[in-house]
Write an enzyme that holds these catalytic residues in place. Structure first.
Site, PDB file in Angstrom:
ATOM      1  N   CYS A  29     -11.244   9.946   7.869  1.00 31.42           N
ATOM      2  CA  CYS A  29      -9.880   9.498   7.522  1.00 31.42           C
ATOM      3  C   CYS A  29      -8.834  10.232   8.350  1.00 31.42           C
ATOM      4  O   CYS A  29      -8.834  11.462   8.415  1.00 31.42           O
ATOM      5  CB  CYS A  29      -9.639   9.740   6.034  1.00 31.42           C
ATOM      6  SG  CYS A  29      -7.941   9.415   5.522  1.00 31.42           S
TER       7      CYS A  29
ATOM      8  N   ASN B 175     -12.033   1.721  10.305  1.00 33.39           N
ATOM      9  CA  ASN B 175     -10.934   1.573  11.262  1.00 33.39           C
ATOM     10  C   ASN B 175     -10.840   2.817  12.116  1.00 33.39           C
ATOM     11  O   ASN B 175     -10.524   3.892  11.612  1.00 33.39           O
ATOM     12  CB  ASN B 175      -9.605   1.369  10.516  1.00 33.39           C
ATOM     13  CG  ASN B 175      -9.579   0.041   9.795  1.00 33.39           C
ATOM     14  OD1 ASN B 175      -9.803  -0.999  10.390  1.00 33.39           O
ATOM     15  ND2 ASN B 175      -9.341   0.076   8.490  1.00 33.39           N
TER      16      ASN B 175
ATOM     17  N   CYS C 272     -11.513  14.116   4.111  1.00 33.11           N
ATOM     18  CA  CYS C 272     -12.609  13.181   4.360  1.00 33.11           C
ATOM     19  C   CYS C 272     -12.765  13.029   5.874  1.00 33.11           C
ATOM     20  O   CYS C 272     -11.771  12.833   6.592  1.00 33.11           O
ATOM     21  CB  CYS C 272     -12.348  11.848   3.681  1.00 33.11           C
ATOM     22  SG  CYS C 272     -12.139  12.071   1.898  1.00 33.11           S
TER      23      CYS C 272
ATOM     24  N   SER D  70      -6.582   4.151  -6.146  1.00 30.60           N
ATOM     25  CA  SER D  70      -7.827   4.514  -5.461  1.00 30.60           C
ATOM     26  C   SER D  70      -7.963   6.029  -5.418  1.00 30.60           C
ATOM     27  O   SER D  70      -7.032   6.735  -5.037  1.00 30.60           O
ATOM     28  CB  SER D  70      -7.795   3.959  -4.034  1.00 30.60           C
ATOM     29  OG  SER D  70      -8.913   4.420  -3.305  1.00 30.60           O
TER      30      SER D  70
ATOM     31  N   CYS E 260       0.868  -1.179   0.000  1.00 26.74           N
ATOM     32  CA  CYS E 260       0.000   0.000   0.000  1.00 26.74           C
ATOM     33  C   CYS E 260       0.906   1.232   0.000  1.00 26.74           C
ATOM     34  O   CYS E 260       1.658   1.464   0.938  1.00 26.74           O
ATOM     35  CB  CYS E 260      -0.880  -0.057   1.245  1.00 26.74           C
ATOM     36  SG  CYS E 260      -2.011   1.310   1.366  1.00 26.74           S
TER      37      CYS E 260
ATOM     38  N   SER F 173     -13.511   5.684  -4.031  1.00 28.06           N
ATOM     39  CA  SER F 173     -13.959   5.770  -2.640  1.00 28.06           C
ATOM     40  C   SER F 173     -15.338   6.405  -2.629  1.00 28.06           C
ATOM     41  O   SER F 173     -15.472   7.621  -2.552  1.00 28.06           O
ATOM     42  CB  SER F 173     -12.979   6.624  -1.834  1.00 28.06           C
ATOM     43  OG  SER F 173     -11.746   5.969  -1.756  1.00 28.06           O
ATOM     44  N   LEU F 174     -16.346   5.580  -2.716  1.00 22.94           N
ATOM     45  CA  LEU F 174     -17.709   6.107  -2.846  1.00 22.94           C
ATOM     46  C   LEU F 174     -18.295   6.461  -1.468  1.00 22.94           C
ATOM     47  O   LEU F 174     -18.624   7.605  -1.203  1.00 22.94           O
ATOM     48  CB  LEU F 174     -18.578   5.078  -3.578  1.00 22.94           C
ATOM     49  CG  LEU F 174     -19.964   5.570  -3.966  1.00 22.94           C
ATOM     50  CD1 LEU F 174     -19.897   6.696  -4.972  1.00 22.94           C
ATOM     51  CD2 LEU F 174     -20.804   4.409  -4.499  1.00 22.94           C
TER      52      LEU F 174
ATOM     53  N   GLY G   2      -2.638  10.285   0.957  1.00 25.94           N
ATOM     54  CA  GLY G   2      -2.736  11.202  -0.168  1.00 25.94           C
ATOM     55  C   GLY G   2      -3.744  10.809  -1.224  1.00 25.94           C
ATOM     56  O   GLY G   2      -4.226   9.690  -1.266  1.00 25.94           O
TER      57      GLY G   2
HETATM   58  N1  SAH Z   1      -7.039   9.203  -1.250  1.00 29.23           N
HETATM   59  C1  SAH Z   1      -7.409   7.995  -1.888  1.00 29.23           C
HETATM   60  C2  SAH Z   1      -6.542   6.828  -1.514  1.00 29.23           C
HETATM   61  C3  SAH Z   1      -6.130   6.670  -0.073  1.00 29.23           C
HETATM   62  S1  SAH Z   1      -7.332   6.176   1.096  1.00 29.23           S
HETATM   63  C4  SAH Z   1      -8.850   7.683  -1.632  1.00 29.23           C
HETATM   64  O1  SAH Z   1      -9.454   8.339  -0.782  1.00 29.23           O
HETATM   65  O2  SAH Z   1      -9.383   6.824  -2.318  1.00 29.23           O
HETATM   66  C5  SAH Z   1      -7.621   4.447   0.780  1.00 29.23           C
HETATM   67  C6  SAH Z   1      -9.023   3.984   1.210  1.00 29.23           C
HETATM   68  O3  SAH Z   1      -9.150   3.940   2.644  1.00 29.23           O
HETATM   69  C7  SAH Z   1     -10.127   4.897   0.709  1.00 29.23           C
HETATM   70  O4  SAH Z   1     -11.216   4.163   0.210  1.00 29.23           O
HETATM   71  C8  SAH Z   1     -10.505   5.605   1.983  1.00 29.23           C
HETATM   72  O5  SAH Z   1     -11.787   6.176   1.901  1.00 29.23           O
HETATM   73  C9  SAH Z   1     -10.392   4.517   3.008  1.00 29.23           C
HETATM   74  N2  SAH Z   1     -10.347   4.985   4.394  1.00 29.23           N
HETATM   75  C10 SAH Z   1      -9.920   6.179   4.855  1.00 29.23           C
HETATM   76  N3  SAH Z   1     -10.032   6.234   6.215  1.00 29.23           N
HETATM   77  C11 SAH Z   1     -10.525   5.042   6.611  1.00 29.23           C
HETATM   78  C12 SAH Z   1     -10.832   4.481   7.887  1.00 29.23           C
HETATM   79  N4  SAH Z   1     -10.595   5.149   9.002  1.00 29.23           N
HETATM   80  N5  SAH Z   1     -11.318   3.226   7.923  1.00 29.23           N
HETATM   81  C13 SAH Z   1     -11.495   2.512   6.791  1.00 29.23           C
HETATM   82  N6  SAH Z   1     -11.209   2.989   5.553  1.00 29.23           N
HETATM   83  C14 SAH Z   1     -10.730   4.245   5.458  1.00 29.23           C
HETATM   84 FE1  SF4 Z   2      -9.921  11.393   1.748  1.00 23.63          FE
HETATM   85 FE2  SF4 Z   2      -8.251   9.557   0.680  1.00 23.63          FE
HETATM   86 FE3  SF4 Z   2      -7.344  11.992   1.429  1.00 23.63          FE
HETATM   87 FE4  SF4 Z   2      -8.078  10.249   3.301  1.00 23.63          FE
HETATM   88  S1  SF4 Z   2      -6.352  10.021   1.874  1.00 23.63           S
HETATM   89  S2  SF4 Z   2      -8.568  12.466   3.235  1.00 23.63           S
HETATM   90  S3  SF4 Z   2      -9.761   9.216   2.283  1.00 23.63           S
HETATM   91  S4  SF4 Z   2      -8.838  11.583  -0.195  1.00 23.63           S
END
Ligand code: SAH
Ligand code: SF4
Length: 400
Positions: free
Chosen positions: A152, A332, A149, A233, A138, A255-256, A201
Protein backbone atom coordinates in the site's frame (compact mmCIF):
# COMPACT_ATOMS: atom_id res chain seq x y z
CA UNK A 1 10.90 -9.99 -8.11
CA UNK A 2 9.39 -11.24 -4.86
CA UNK A 3 9.46 -8.71 -2.03
CA UNK A 4 11.34 -10.27 0.87
CA UNK A 5 9.72 -10.76 4.26
CA UNK A 6 10.77 -8.20 6.86
CA UNK A 7 12.13 -9.61 10.12
CA UNK A 8 9.67 -9.73 13.02
CA UNK A 9 10.06 -6.34 14.62
CA UNK A 10 7.53 -4.55 16.80
CA UNK A 11 8.23 -1.16 15.22
CA UNK A 12 7.01 -2.45 11.88
CA UNK A 13 3.53 -3.11 13.19
CA UNK A 14 2.71 0.51 13.94
CA UNK A 15 4.36 3.87 13.41
CA UNK A 16 4.38 6.35 16.26
CA UNK A 17 3.89 9.03 17.30
CA UNK A 18 0.95 10.72 15.64
CA UNK A 19 1.33 14.38 14.81
CA UNK A 20 -1.17 16.51 16.70
CA UNK A 21 -4.04 18.57 15.38
CA UNK A 22 -3.74 22.32 15.87
CA UNK A 23 -7.19 23.87 15.55
CA UNK A 24 -7.56 27.20 13.74
CA UNK A 25 -8.22 30.28 15.87
CA UNK A 26 -11.81 30.36 14.61
CA UNK A 27 -13.09 26.77 14.63
CA UNK A 28 -15.51 25.37 12.07
CA UNK A 29 -18.91 24.08 13.14
CA UNK A 30 -18.61 21.22 10.65
CA UNK A 31 -18.36 17.89 12.44
CA UNK A 32 -20.02 18.98 15.68
CA UNK A 33 -22.82 16.91 17.18
CA UNK A 34 -26.17 18.50 18.09
CA UNK A 35 -25.07 18.74 21.74
CA UNK A 36 -21.82 20.48 20.75
CA UNK A 37 -23.72 22.90 18.50
CA UNK A 38 -26.02 23.72 21.42
CA UNK A 39 -22.91 24.53 23.50
CA UNK A 40 -21.65 26.88 20.75
CA UNK A 41 -25.01 28.64 20.75
CA UNK A 42 -24.70 28.91 24.53
CA UNK A 43 -21.29 30.57 24.08
CA UNK A 44 -22.85 33.36 22.03
CA UNK A 45 -25.62 33.86 24.58
CA UNK A 46 -28.58 31.97 23.07
CA UNK A 47 -30.95 31.12 25.95
CA UNK A 48 -31.18 27.41 26.88
CA UNK A 49 -34.88 27.24 25.98
CA UNK A 50 -34.15 28.37 22.43
CA UNK A 51 -31.14 26.20 21.74
CA UNK A 52 -32.90 23.04 20.58
CA UNK A 53 -34.84 24.87 17.89
CA UNK A 54 -31.76 26.83 16.78
CA UNK A 55 -29.73 23.63 16.59
CA UNK A 56 -32.39 22.14 14.30
CA UNK A 57 -32.10 25.18 12.03
CA UNK A 58 -28.31 25.13 12.00
CA UNK A 59 -28.27 21.40 11.30
CA UNK A 60 -30.58 21.88 8.35
CA UNK A 61 -28.48 24.67 6.87
CA UNK A 62 -25.16 22.97 7.48
CA UNK A 63 -25.91 19.40 6.48
CA UNK A 64 -29.08 19.46 4.36
CA UNK A 65 -28.59 22.64 2.39
CA UNK A 66 -24.81 22.78 2.53
CA UNK A 67 -24.69 26.51 3.40
CA UNK A 68 -21.23 27.91 2.87
CA UNK A 69 -21.65 31.00 5.03
CA UNK A 70 -23.75 32.12 7.97
CA UNK A 71 -25.25 34.80 5.71
CA UNK A 72 -27.01 32.11 3.69
CA UNK A 73 -28.89 30.83 6.76
CA UNK A 74 -31.83 33.13 6.24
CA UNK A 75 -34.24 31.47 8.69
CA UNK A 76 -31.84 32.25 11.58
CA UNK A 77 -32.03 35.77 13.02
CA UNK A 78 -29.45 38.24 11.77
CA UNK A 79 -28.09 38.84 15.29
CA UNK A 80 -27.35 35.18 15.89
CA UNK A 81 -25.77 34.82 12.45
CA UNK A 82 -23.45 37.76 13.13
CA UNK A 83 -22.50 36.44 16.57
CA UNK A 84 -21.83 32.99 15.16
CA UNK A 85 -19.67 34.43 12.38
CA UNK A 86 -17.56 36.29 14.95
CA UNK A 87 -16.55 33.09 16.70
CA UNK A 88 -16.97 30.29 14.21
CA UNK A 89 -16.80 29.36 10.53
CA UNK A 90 -18.46 26.73 8.34
CA UNK A 91 -15.15 25.99 6.62
CA UNK A 92 -14.45 22.68 4.96
CA UNK A 93 -10.96 21.37 4.24
CA UNK A 94 -9.24 23.53 1.61
CA UNK A 95 -9.19 22.03 -1.89
CA UNK A 96 -5.68 22.49 -3.28
CA UNK A 97 -6.05 20.38 -6.41
CA UNK A 98 -8.78 18.67 -8.34
CA UNK A 99 -8.01 16.00 -10.92
CA UNK A 100 -10.55 14.43 -13.25
CA UNK A 101 -9.75 11.04 -14.73
CA UNK A 102 -10.71 10.09 -18.27
CA UNK A 103 -13.21 7.63 -16.70
CA UNK A 104 -14.94 10.41 -14.77
CA UNK A 105 -13.31 9.64 -11.40
CA UNK A 106 -12.38 12.79 -9.51
CA UNK A 107 -9.68 13.19 -6.92
CA UNK A 108 -9.34 16.10 -4.57
CA UNK A 109 -6.21 16.95 -2.64
CA UNK A 110 -7.22 18.63 0.60
CA UNK A 111 -5.01 20.71 2.87
CA UNK A 112 -5.69 20.65 6.59
CA UNK A 113 -4.43 22.86 9.41
CA UNK A 114 -0.95 21.81 10.44
CA UNK A 115 -0.01 24.48 12.97
CA UNK A 116 3.27 26.08 11.93
CA UNK A 117 4.78 22.89 10.58
CA UNK A 118 5.10 24.29 7.06
CA UNK A 119 7.58 21.72 5.90
CA UNK A 120 5.01 19.03 6.31
CA UNK A 121 1.60 20.36 5.38
CA UNK A 122 -1.15 17.97 6.39
CA UNK A 123 -2.90 16.70 3.31
CA UNK A 124 -5.34 13.96 2.44
CA UNK A 125 -7.01 12.75 -0.71
CA UNK A 126 -10.63 12.00 -1.35
CA UNK A 127 -11.95 10.27 -4.46
CA UNK A 128 -15.36 10.29 -6.18
CA UNK A 129 -16.22 7.32 -8.39
CA UNK A 130 -19.34 7.69 -10.55
CA UNK A 131 -21.09 4.52 -11.72
CA UNK A 132 -24.36 4.05 -13.56
CA UNK A 133 -26.46 3.27 -10.50
CA UNK A 134 -24.51 5.08 -7.79
CA UNK A 135 -21.74 7.50 -6.93
CA UNK A 136 -19.23 6.40 -4.33
CA UNK A 137 -17.04 8.70 -2.31
CA UNK A 138 -13.84 7.21 -0.93
CA UNK A 139 -13.03 9.07 2.28
CA UNK A 140 -9.79 9.27 4.30
CA UNK A 141 -9.58 8.87 8.07
CA UNK A 142 -5.94 9.79 8.69
CA UNK A 143 -3.13 11.76 7.08
CA UNK A 144 -0.97 8.78 6.10
CA UNK A 145 -1.45 5.61 8.11
CA UNK A 146 0.16 4.21 11.25
CA UNK A 147 0.24 0.77 9.64
CA UNK A 148 2.69 -0.44 7.02
CA UNK A 149 0.95 -2.86 4.68
CA UNK A 150 3.71 -3.76 2.27
CA UNK A 151 1.61 -3.36 -0.92
CA UNK A 152 0.00 0.00 0.00
CA UNK A 153 1.35 3.39 -1.04
CA UNK A 154 -0.27 5.19 1.90
CA UNK A 155 1.59 2.85 4.25
CA UNK A 156 4.93 4.22 3.00
CA UNK A 157 4.06 7.73 4.16
CA UNK A 158 5.82 8.75 7.35
CA UNK A 159 3.65 11.66 8.37
CA UNK A 160 0.62 10.53 10.31
CA UNK A 161 -2.15 12.42 12.00
CA UNK A 162 -5.70 11.51 12.89
CA UNK A 163 -8.39 13.54 11.15
CA UNK A 164 -11.02 15.25 13.26
CA UNK A 165 -14.70 14.40 12.80
CA UNK A 166 -15.06 17.76 11.03
CA UNK A 167 -12.32 16.90 8.56
CA UNK A 168 -13.97 13.57 7.78
CA UNK A 169 -17.48 15.01 7.33
CA UNK A 170 -15.77 17.92 5.52
CA UNK A 171 -14.64 15.57 2.74
CA UNK A 172 -18.25 14.62 2.03
CA UNK A 173 -19.20 18.31 2.06
CA UNK A 174 -16.37 19.23 -0.31
CA UNK A 175 -17.58 16.54 -2.73
CA UNK A 176 -21.16 17.79 -2.53
CA UNK A 177 -19.95 21.36 -3.07
CA UNK A 178 -17.81 20.49 -6.06
CA UNK A 179 -20.43 18.23 -7.63
CA UNK A 180 -23.28 20.67 -7.00
CA UNK A 181 -24.95 17.92 -5.01
CA UNK A 182 -26.90 19.60 -2.23
CA UNK A 183 -30.62 19.37 -1.54
CA UNK A 184 -31.52 22.09 -4.01
CA UNK A 185 -30.14 20.16 -6.98
CA UNK A 186 -32.60 20.79 -9.75
CA UNK A 187 -33.33 17.23 -10.86
CA UNK A 188 -33.62 15.99 -7.27
CA UNK A 189 -31.11 13.14 -7.81
CA UNK A 190 -27.96 12.65 -5.81
CA UNK A 191 -24.44 12.15 -7.03
CA UNK A 192 -22.80 11.00 -3.81
CA UNK A 193 -24.97 8.04 -2.79
CA UNK A 194 -22.43 5.79 -1.08
CA UNK A 195 -19.46 6.29 1.21
CA UNK A 196 -16.50 3.97 1.64
CA UNK A 197 -13.92 4.57 4.37
CA UNK A 198 -11.20 3.27 2.07
CA UNK A 199 -9.05 6.33 1.51
CA UNK A 200 -5.91 7.09 3.49
CA UNK A 201 -5.60 5.72 7.00
CA UNK A 202 -6.95 3.02 9.24
CA UNK A 203 -10.42 4.14 10.37
CA UNK A 204 -10.49 1.92 13.44
CA UNK A 205 -7.33 3.59 14.74
CA UNK A 206 -9.24 6.87 14.76
CA UNK A 207 -12.38 5.38 16.19
CA UNK A 208 -14.11 8.27 17.95
CA UNK A 209 -13.72 10.79 15.12
CA UNK A 210 -14.79 8.24 12.50
CA UNK A 211 -17.82 7.27 14.59
CA UNK A 212 -18.87 10.88 15.20
CA UNK A 213 -18.41 11.74 11.52
CA UNK A 214 -20.32 8.75 10.19
CA UNK A 215 -23.21 9.39 12.57
CA UNK A 216 -23.45 12.87 11.05
CA UNK A 217 -23.13 11.60 7.47
CA UNK A 218 -25.89 9.03 8.13
CA UNK A 219 -28.26 11.44 9.91
CA UNK A 220 -31.43 11.61 7.86
CA UNK A 221 -32.18 15.24 8.73
CA UNK A 222 -28.87 16.21 7.15
CA UNK A 223 -26.53 14.56 4.64
CA UNK A 224 -28.75 11.49 4.92
CA UNK A 225 -26.65 8.68 3.45
CA UNK A 226 -28.06 5.53 5.01
CA UNK A 227 -25.79 3.28 7.07
CA UNK A 228 -26.33 0.47 4.61
CA UNK A 229 -24.64 2.65 2.00
CA UNK A 230 -21.63 3.38 4.18
CA UNK A 231 -18.80 0.82 4.31
CA UNK A 232 -15.93 0.93 6.75
CA UNK A 233 -12.83 -0.96 5.67
CA UNK A 234 -10.32 -2.14 8.27
CA UNK A 235 -7.05 -3.99 8.10
CA UNK A 236 -8.21 -5.85 11.21
CA UNK A 237 -8.17 -3.79 14.41
CA UNK A 238 -9.94 -6.58 16.26
CA UNK A 239 -10.91 -4.81 19.52
CA UNK A 240 -12.75 -2.10 17.59
CA UNK A 241 -14.62 -4.26 15.09
CA UNK A 242 -17.55 -5.21 17.31
CA UNK A 243 -17.58 -1.66 18.69
CA UNK A 244 -17.96 -0.36 15.14
CA UNK A 245 -21.04 -2.53 14.69
CA UNK A 246 -22.54 -1.43 17.98
CA UNK A 247 -21.70 2.27 17.90
CA UNK A 248 -21.76 3.08 14.17
CA UNK A 249 -23.78 0.28 12.57
CA UNK A 250 -22.31 0.60 9.10
CA UNK A 251 -21.33 -2.13 6.64
CA UNK A 252 -17.98 -3.74 7.32
CA UNK A 253 -15.14 -4.65 4.95
CA UNK A 254 -12.05 -6.57 6.05
CA UNK A 255 -8.73 -6.29 4.25
CA UNK A 256 -7.86 -9.95 4.42
CA UNK A 257 -5.46 -10.44 1.50
CA UNK A 258 -3.97 -13.69 2.78
CA UNK A 259 -5.27 -16.94 4.21
CA UNK A 260 -2.18 -17.96 6.19
CA UNK A 261 -0.79 -16.00 9.13
CA UNK A 262 2.75 -16.28 7.84
CA UNK A 263 1.94 -14.43 4.63
CA UNK A 264 -0.54 -12.05 6.21
CA UNK A 265 2.11 -11.02 8.77
CA UNK A 266 4.14 -9.83 5.82
CA UNK A 267 1.38 -8.15 3.79
CA UNK A 268 -0.59 -6.69 6.70
CA UNK A 269 1.87 -6.50 9.62
CA UNK A 270 -0.99 -5.75 12.04
CA UNK A 271 -1.71 -9.47 11.73
CA UNK A 272 1.13 -10.08 14.19
CA UNK A 273 -0.98 -8.37 16.80
CA UNK A 274 -4.38 -9.70 15.70
CA UNK A 275 -4.00 -12.96 13.78
CA UNK A 276 -6.51 -14.38 11.32
CA UNK A 277 -8.41 -16.60 13.79
CA UNK A 278 -9.12 -13.64 16.10
CA UNK A 279 -10.10 -11.49 13.16
CA UNK A 280 -12.60 -14.05 11.89
CA UNK A 281 -14.07 -14.46 15.37
CA UNK A 282 -14.68 -10.69 15.53
CA UNK A 283 -16.45 -10.98 12.15
CA UNK A 284 -18.67 -13.79 13.44
CA UNK A 285 -19.53 -11.56 16.39
CA UNK A 286 -20.17 -8.45 14.26
CA UNK A 287 -23.58 -7.09 15.26
CA UNK A 288 -26.08 -6.87 12.43
CA UNK A 289 -24.24 -9.16 9.98
CA UNK A 290 -26.70 -11.40 8.17
CA UNK A 291 -27.22 -12.97 4.79
CA UNK A 292 -28.64 -9.67 3.60
CA UNK A 293 -25.88 -7.64 5.24
CA UNK A 294 -22.72 -9.51 4.49
CA UNK A 295 -19.20 -8.59 5.50
CA UNK A 296 -16.98 -7.91 2.50
CA UNK A 297 -13.60 -9.62 2.49
CA UNK A 298 -11.18 -7.65 0.36
CA UNK A 299 -8.44 -9.64 -1.32
CA UNK A 300 -5.77 -7.88 -3.34
CA UNK A 301 -4.45 -10.03 -6.18
CA UNK A 302 -0.64 -10.17 -6.03
CA UNK A 303 1.12 -12.16 -8.70
CA UNK A 304 2.79 -15.28 -7.34
CA UNK A 305 2.18 -14.18 -3.74
CA UNK A 306 -1.41 -14.96 -2.75
CA UNK A 307 -3.17 -15.86 -5.99
CA UNK A 308 -2.94 -19.66 -6.26
CA UNK A 309 -5.96 -21.94 -6.38
CA UNK A 310 -4.85 -23.40 -3.05
CA UNK A 311 -5.27 -19.92 -1.60
CA UNK A 312 -8.76 -19.71 -3.09
CA UNK A 313 -9.68 -23.10 -1.59
CA UNK A 314 -8.46 -22.13 1.85
CA UNK A 315 -10.27 -18.81 1.58
CA UNK A 316 -13.59 -20.49 0.96
CA UNK A 317 -12.97 -22.98 3.74
CA UNK A 318 -12.06 -20.40 6.34
CA UNK A 319 -15.09 -18.20 5.62
CA UNK A 320 -17.55 -20.98 6.52
CA UNK A 321 -19.93 -19.68 9.16
CA UNK A 322 -19.24 -16.02 8.39
CA UNK A 323 -21.82 -13.93 6.49
CA UNK A 324 -19.30 -13.10 3.82
CA UNK A 325 -18.84 -11.84 0.32
CA UNK A 326 -15.48 -11.59 -1.37
CA UNK A 327 -14.15 -8.66 -3.32
CA UNK A 328 -11.08 -9.32 -5.44
CA UNK A 329 -8.99 -6.21 -6.02
CA UNK A 330 -6.45 -6.18 -8.85
CA UNK A 331 -3.25 -4.81 -7.34
CA UNK A 332 -2.71 -1.19 -8.31
CA UNK A 333 0.98 -0.56 -8.77
CA UNK A 334 2.69 2.59 -7.54
CA UNK A 335 6.17 3.97 -8.16
CA UNK A 336 8.73 1.89 -6.32
CA UNK A 337 6.65 -1.15 -5.42
CA UNK A 338 8.09 -4.62 -6.02
CA UNK A 339 4.66 -6.29 -6.27
CA UNK A 340 2.86 -7.01 -9.50
CA UNK A 341 -0.79 -7.53 -10.24
CA UNK A 342 -1.81 -11.14 -10.92
CA UNK A 343 -2.35 -12.11 -14.54
CA UNK A 344 -5.91 -11.65 -15.70
CA UNK A 345 -6.54 -15.34 -16.38
CA UNK A 346 -5.33 -16.19 -12.88
CA UNK A 347 -7.73 -13.63 -11.40
CA UNK A 348 -10.52 -15.21 -13.43
CA UNK A 349 -9.65 -18.73 -12.27
CA UNK A 350 -9.50 -17.59 -8.66
CA UNK A 351 -12.80 -15.77 -9.00
CA UNK A 352 -14.46 -18.74 -10.69
CA UNK A 353 -13.43 -21.09 -7.90
CA UNK A 354 -14.95 -18.78 -5.31
CA UNK A 355 -18.08 -18.31 -7.38
CA UNK A 356 -18.58 -22.06 -7.76
CA UNK A 357 -18.24 -22.41 -4.00
CA UNK A 358 -21.31 -20.19 -3.67
CA UNK A 359 -19.83 -16.74 -3.09
CA UNK A 360 -20.37 -13.74 -5.25
CA UNK A 361 -16.87 -12.64 -6.14
CA UNK A 362 -16.86 -9.42 -8.09
CA UNK A 363 -13.50 -8.19 -9.25
CA UNK A 364 -13.18 -4.52 -8.44
CA UNK A 365 -12.57 -2.52 -11.59
CA UNK A 366 -9.72 -0.14 -10.97
CA UNK A 367 -10.91 3.43 -11.43
CA UNK A 368 -8.96 6.61 -11.90
CA UNK A 369 -5.64 4.82 -12.45
CA UNK A 370 -4.41 7.66 -14.68
CA UNK A 371 -4.66 10.11 -11.79
CA UNK A 372 -3.32 7.64 -9.17
CA UNK A 373 -6.73 7.55 -7.52
CA UNK A 374 -7.23 3.79 -7.33
CA UNK A 375 -7.22 1.79 -4.09
CA UNK A 376 -3.97 2.01 -2.21
CA UNK A 377 -2.40 4.63 -4.47
CA UNK A 378 -3.22 7.62 -2.33
CA UNK A 379 -0.30 9.43 -0.84
CA UNK A 380 0.13 13.03 0.18
CA UNK A 381 1.70 15.22 -2.51
CA UNK A 382 3.81 17.01 0.07
CA UNK A 383 5.46 13.74 0.98
CA UNK A 384 6.63 13.45 -2.59
CA UNK A 385 8.50 16.78 -2.63
CA UNK A 386 12.25 16.56 -2.80
CA UNK A 387 14.37 17.90 0.03
CA UNK A 388 15.17 20.96 -2.08
CA UNK A 389 11.51 21.72 -2.76
CA UNK A 390 10.77 21.44 0.93
CA UNK A 391 13.58 23.86 1.73
CA UNK A 392 12.14 26.35 -0.76
CA UNK A 393 8.71 26.02 0.84
CA UNK A 394 10.19 26.69 4.25
CA UNK A 395 12.12 29.70 2.99
CA UNK A 396 8.97 31.09 1.39
CA UNK A 397 7.09 30.71 4.65
CA UNK A 398 9.79 32.57 6.57
CA UNK A 399 9.72 35.55 4.24
CA UNK A 400 5.89 35.83 4.34
N1 SAH B 1 -6.84 1.10 6.10
C1 SAH B 1 -8.04 0.49 5.66
C2 SAH B 1 -8.77 1.28 4.62
C3 SAH B 1 -7.98 1.94 3.52
S1 SAH B 1 -7.26 0.93 2.28
C4 SAH B 1 -7.78 -0.90 5.18
O1 SAH B 1 -6.61 -1.26 5.02
O2 SAH B 1 -8.73 -1.64 5.03
C5 SAH B 1 -8.62 0.40 1.26
C6 SAH B 1 -8.35 -0.94 0.55
O3 SAH B 1 -7.37 -0.80 -0.49
C7 SAH B 1 -7.83 -2.01 1.49
O4 SAH B 1 -8.46 -3.25 1.26
C8 SAH B 1 -6.39 -2.07 1.08
O5 SAH B 1 -5.78 -3.27 1.47
C9 SAH B 1 -6.46 -1.88 -0.41
N2 SAH B 1 -5.19 -1.53 -1.04
C10 SAH B 1 -4.13 -0.90 -0.49
N3 SAH B 1 -3.14 -0.75 -1.41
C11 SAH B 1 -3.59 -1.28 -2.57
C12 SAH B 1 -3.04 -1.40 -3.87
N4 SAH B 1 -1.85 -0.89 -4.17
N5 SAH B 1 -3.78 -2.01 -4.82
C13 SAH B 1 -5.02 -2.47 -4.54
N6 SAH B 1 -5.60 -2.37 -3.32
C14 SAH B 1 -4.89 -1.79 -2.33
FE1 SF4 C 1 -2.65 -0.91 5.39
FE2 SF4 C 1 -5.01 0.32 4.93
FE3 SF4 C 1 -2.99 1.61 6.19
FE4 SF4 C 1 -2.76 1.05 3.59
S1 SF4 C 1 -4.26 2.44 4.53
S2 SF4 C 1 -1.16 0.80 5.19
S3 SF4 C 1 -3.83 -0.89 3.48
S4 SF4 C 1 -4.08 -0.20 6.95
Amino acid sequence: MQPTAEPHNATLVEKTPLETYVPPAKPSLIGLSRTELADCLGEIGVAPAQRKMRVQQLWHWLYFRGARSFDDMTSISKGIRTDLAERFTVDRPEVVAEQISNDGTRKWLLRLPSGDNVERAHEVECVYIPETDRGTLCVSSQVGCTLNCSFCHTGTQRLVRNLTAGEIVGQVMVARDRLNDWADREDGTRRVTNIVMMGMGEPLYNFDAVRDALLIVGDNEGIGISRRRITLSTSGVVPNIVRAGEEIGVMLAISLHAVRDELRNELVPLNRKYPIAELLQACRDYPGASNARRITFEYVMLKGVNDSLDDAKLLVKMLKGVHAKINLIPFNPWPGTAYECSDWDQIEKFSEYIFNAGYSSPVRTPRGRDILAACGQLKSETEKLSARERQTLRAMAMTD
